[in-house]
Design a protein around this motif. Sequence first.
Motif, PDB file in Angstrom:
ATOM      1  N   ARG A 141       0.870  -1.172   0.000  1.00 14.97           N
ATOM      2  CA  ARG A 141       0.000   0.000   0.000  1.00 14.97           C
ATOM      3  C   ARG A 141       0.908   1.224   0.000  1.00 14.97           C
ATOM      4  O   ARG A 141       2.040   1.161   0.502  1.00 14.97           O
ATOM      5  CB  ARG A 141      -0.888   0.028   1.251  1.00 14.97           C
ATOM      6  N   VAL A 142       0.407   2.325  -0.536  1.00 14.79           N
ATOM      7  CA  VAL A 142       1.195   3.558  -0.588  1.00 14.79           C
ATOM      8  C   VAL A 142       0.469   4.650   0.182  1.00 14.79           C
ATOM      9  O   VAL A 142      -0.732   4.842   0.020  1.00 14.79           O
ATOM     10  CB  VAL A 142       1.412   4.016  -2.053  1.00 14.79           C
ATOM     11  N   GLN A 143       1.209   5.326   1.053  1.00 15.05           N
ATOM     12  CA  GLN A 143       0.687   6.492   1.768  1.00 15.05           C
ATOM     13  C   GLN A 143       1.555   7.686   1.394  1.00 15.05           C
ATOM     14  O   GLN A 143       2.699   7.515   0.976  1.00 15.05           O
ATOM     15  CB  GLN A 143       0.715   6.259   3.279  1.00 15.05           C
ATOM     16  N   ASP A 144       1.010   8.896   1.534  1.00 17.40           N
ATOM     17  CA  ASP A 144       1.842  10.050   1.207  1.00 17.40           C
ATOM     18  C   ASP A 144       2.699  10.423   2.412  1.00 17.40           C
ATOM     19  O   ASP A 144       2.317  10.241   3.557  1.00 17.40           O
ATOM     20  CB  ASP A 144       1.008  11.223   0.693  1.00 17.40           C
ATOM     21  N   VAL A 145       3.916  10.879   2.101  1.00 18.98           N
ATOM     22  CA  VAL A 145       4.876  11.289   3.133  1.00 18.98           C
ATOM     23  C   VAL A 145       5.440  12.653   2.755  1.00 18.98           C
ATOM     24  O   VAL A 145       5.371  13.068   1.604  1.00 18.98           O
ATOM     25  CB  VAL A 145       6.020  10.258   3.312  1.00 18.98           C
ATOM     26  N   GLY A 146       6.007  13.316   3.746  1.00 20.69           N
ATOM     27  CA  GLY A 146       6.582  14.641   3.524  1.00 20.69           C
ATOM     28  C   GLY A 146       8.030  14.685   3.957  1.00 20.69           C
ATOM     29  O   GLY A 146       8.819  13.812   3.620  1.00 20.69           O
ATOM     30  N   PHE A 156       5.638  16.051  -2.145  1.00 20.07           N
ATOM     31  CA  PHE A 156       6.066  17.371  -2.607  1.00 20.07           C
ATOM     32  C   PHE A 156       6.704  17.310  -3.997  1.00 20.07           C
ATOM     33  O   PHE A 156       7.191  18.306  -4.508  1.00 20.07           O
ATOM     34  CB  PHE A 156       7.012  18.024  -1.601  1.00 20.07           C
ATOM     35  N   GLY A 157       6.709  16.127  -4.586  1.00 19.53           N
ATOM     36  CA  GLY A 157       7.222  15.946  -5.939  1.00 19.53           C
ATOM     37  C   GLY A 157       6.115  15.440  -6.837  1.00 19.53           C
ATOM     38  O   GLY A 157       4.955  15.329  -6.426  1.00 19.53           O
ATOM     39  N   PRO A 158       6.455  15.098  -8.081  1.00 23.21           N
ATOM     40  CA  PRO A 158       5.455  14.579  -9.011  1.00 23.21           C
ATOM     41  C   PRO A 158       4.850  13.259  -8.515  1.00 23.21           C
ATOM     42  O   PRO A 158       5.487  12.513  -7.782  1.00 23.21           O
ATOM     43  CB  PRO A 158       6.253  14.333 -10.296  1.00 23.21           C
ATOM     44  N   ALA A 159       3.628  13.009  -8.939  1.00 29.68           N
ATOM     45  CA  ALA A 159       2.974  11.734  -8.640  1.00 29.68           C
ATOM     46  C   ALA A 159       3.274  10.756  -9.767  1.00 29.68           C
ATOM     47  O   ALA A 159       3.531  11.167 -10.900  1.00 29.68           O
ATOM     48  CB  ALA A 159       1.466  11.932  -8.519  1.00 29.68           C
ATOM     49  N   GLY A 207       2.765   8.760 -12.889  1.00 31.74           N
ATOM     50  CA  GLY A 207       1.877   9.077 -13.994  1.00 31.74           C
ATOM     51  C   GLY A 207       1.952  10.527 -14.436  1.00 31.74           C
ATOM     52  O   GLY A 207       1.381  10.896 -15.459  1.00 31.74           O
ATOM     53  N   ALA A 208       2.676  11.368 -13.689  1.00 28.73           N
ATOM     54  CA  ALA A 208       2.847  12.777 -14.083  1.00 28.73           C
ATOM     55  C   ALA A 208       3.633  12.830 -15.391  1.00 28.73           C
ATOM     56  O   ALA A 208       4.460  11.965 -15.662  1.00 28.73           O
ATOM     57  CB  ALA A 208       3.572  13.548 -12.992  1.00 28.73           C
ATOM     58  N   PRO A 209       3.386  13.862 -16.206  1.00 30.85           N
ATOM     59  CA  PRO A 209       4.047  13.947 -17.509  1.00 30.85           C
ATOM     60  C   PRO A 209       5.539  14.263 -17.445  1.00 30.85           C
ATOM     61  O   PRO A 209       6.251  14.077 -18.423  1.00 30.85           O
ATOM     62  CB  PRO A 209       3.288  15.067 -18.233  1.00 30.85           C
ATOM     63  N   GLU A 210       6.027  14.747 -16.294  1.00 33.26           N
ATOM     64  CA  GLU A 210       7.464  14.990 -16.174  1.00 33.26           C
ATOM     65  C   GLU A 210       7.903  14.903 -14.724  1.00 33.26           C
ATOM     66  O   GLU A 210       7.099  14.950 -13.813  1.00 33.26           O
ATOM     67  CB  GLU A 210       7.858  16.339 -16.787  1.00 33.26           C
ATOM     68  N   GLY A 211       9.213  14.729 -14.552  1.00 33.47           N
ATOM     69  CA  GLY A 211       9.797  14.680 -13.225  1.00 33.47           C
ATOM     70  C   GLY A 211       9.910  13.274 -12.651  1.00 33.47           C
ATOM     71  O   GLY A 211       9.488  12.295 -13.261  1.00 33.47           O
ATOM     72  N   SER A 212      10.509  13.219 -11.457  1.00 35.74           N
ATOM     73  CA  SER A 212      10.774  11.960 -10.774  1.00 35.74           C
ATOM     74  C   SER A 212       9.757  11.754  -9.647  1.00 35.74           C
ATOM     75  O   SER A 212       9.741  12.512  -8.678  1.00 35.74           O
ATOM     76  CB  SER A 212      12.191  11.975 -10.193  1.00 35.74           C
ATOM     77  N   ALA A 213       8.900  10.746  -9.815  1.00 34.48           N
ATOM     78  CA  ALA A 213       7.956  10.358  -8.762  1.00 34.48           C
ATOM     79  C   ALA A 213       8.702   9.413  -7.822  1.00 34.48           C
ATOM     80  O   ALA A 213       9.225   8.388  -8.262  1.00 34.48           O
ATOM     81  CB  ALA A 213       6.737   9.680  -9.368  1.00 34.48           C
ATOM     82  N   VAL A 214       8.773   9.762  -6.550  1.00 38.50           N
ATOM     83  CA  VAL A 214       9.573   9.000  -5.588  1.00 38.50           C
ATOM     84  C   VAL A 214       8.685   8.192  -4.652  1.00 38.50           C
ATOM     85  O   VAL A 214       7.782   8.735  -4.010  1.00 38.50           O
ATOM     86  CB  VAL A 214      10.474   9.946  -4.760  1.00 38.50           C
ATOM     87  N   LEU A 215       8.970   6.881  -4.584  1.00 39.48           N
ATOM     88  CA  LEU A 215       8.346   5.999  -3.595  1.00 39.48           C
ATOM     89  C   LEU A 215       9.476   5.453  -2.726  1.00 39.48           C
ATOM     90  O   LEU A 215      10.498   4.996  -3.238  1.00 39.48           O
ATOM     91  CB  LEU A 215       7.590   4.853  -4.261  1.00 39.48           C
ATOM     92  N   ILE A 216       9.291   5.528  -1.417  1.00 39.70           N
ATOM     93  CA  ILE A 216      10.348   5.157  -0.476  1.00 39.70           C
ATOM     94  C   ILE A 216       9.799   4.155   0.524  1.00 39.70           C
ATOM     95  O   ILE A 216       8.628   4.222   0.880  1.00 39.70           O
ATOM     96  CB  ILE A 216      10.897   6.437   0.212  1.00 39.70           C
ATOM     97  N   GLY A 217      10.636   3.205   0.945  1.00 39.62           N
ATOM     98  CA  GLY A 217      10.168   2.215   1.912  1.00 39.62           C
ATOM     99  C   GLY A 217      11.310   1.549   2.643  1.00 39.62           C
ATOM    100  O   GLY A 217      12.479   1.681   2.273  1.00 39.62           O
ATOM    101  N   HIS A 218      10.937   0.821   3.685  1.00 39.14           N
ATOM    102  CA  HIS A 218      11.920   0.147   4.537  1.00 39.14           C
ATOM    103  C   HIS A 218      12.359  -1.198   3.955  1.00 39.14           C
ATOM    104  O   HIS A 218      11.558  -1.925   3.383  1.00 39.14           O
ATOM    105  CB  HIS A 218      11.330  -0.128   5.917  1.00 39.14           C
TER     106      HIS A 218
END
Length: 148
Positions: free
Chosen positions: A17-22, A43-46, A48-59
């Motif tokens: 599951r994904v939750q938003d973080v800051g 605070f970055g792209p989601a 599916g956004a047309p540009e930029g780096s969407a970041v997912l982080i986990g343990h």
Amino acid sequence: MSEPTALRVPRVSLEARVQDVGVRGDGTVEIPDDAEQAGWYRFGPAPGAPEGSAVLIGHVDDRTGDLGAFAKLYGVRKGDTITVAREDAPPVRYEVTAREVVDKDRLPDEVFRRHGQPVLTLVTCAPPYDRERGGYQRNLLVYAVPAG
């Protein structure tokens, strides 16, 4: 912008599951308390956004030593498919293009970029682990581009 809700990497059986973080008070990115969840850097792209780096982080693991969801990233290879489910939008598919391990205090600037080609960047901890120096000393980064 449609927020991500879940992450799947079928070949390595990663589902989270994904939750938003800051951002924490010390300026570092928050990481979900639950090692089974991934965090989307809101605070970055989601994804599916047309540009930029969407970041997912986990343990990679938790305080008890049990493996976290992102431990499975160690088995990810170039060409693997990643699917991100989104709220109020169809899922978006990515294909892994590269992985690298970097010192945790030297994350490349492009990890958090907001412009340029779209990319999904997955981030987790990497050895060595040094309790006196605050835990894991490196990060594993997995990069993926939208699947054609």
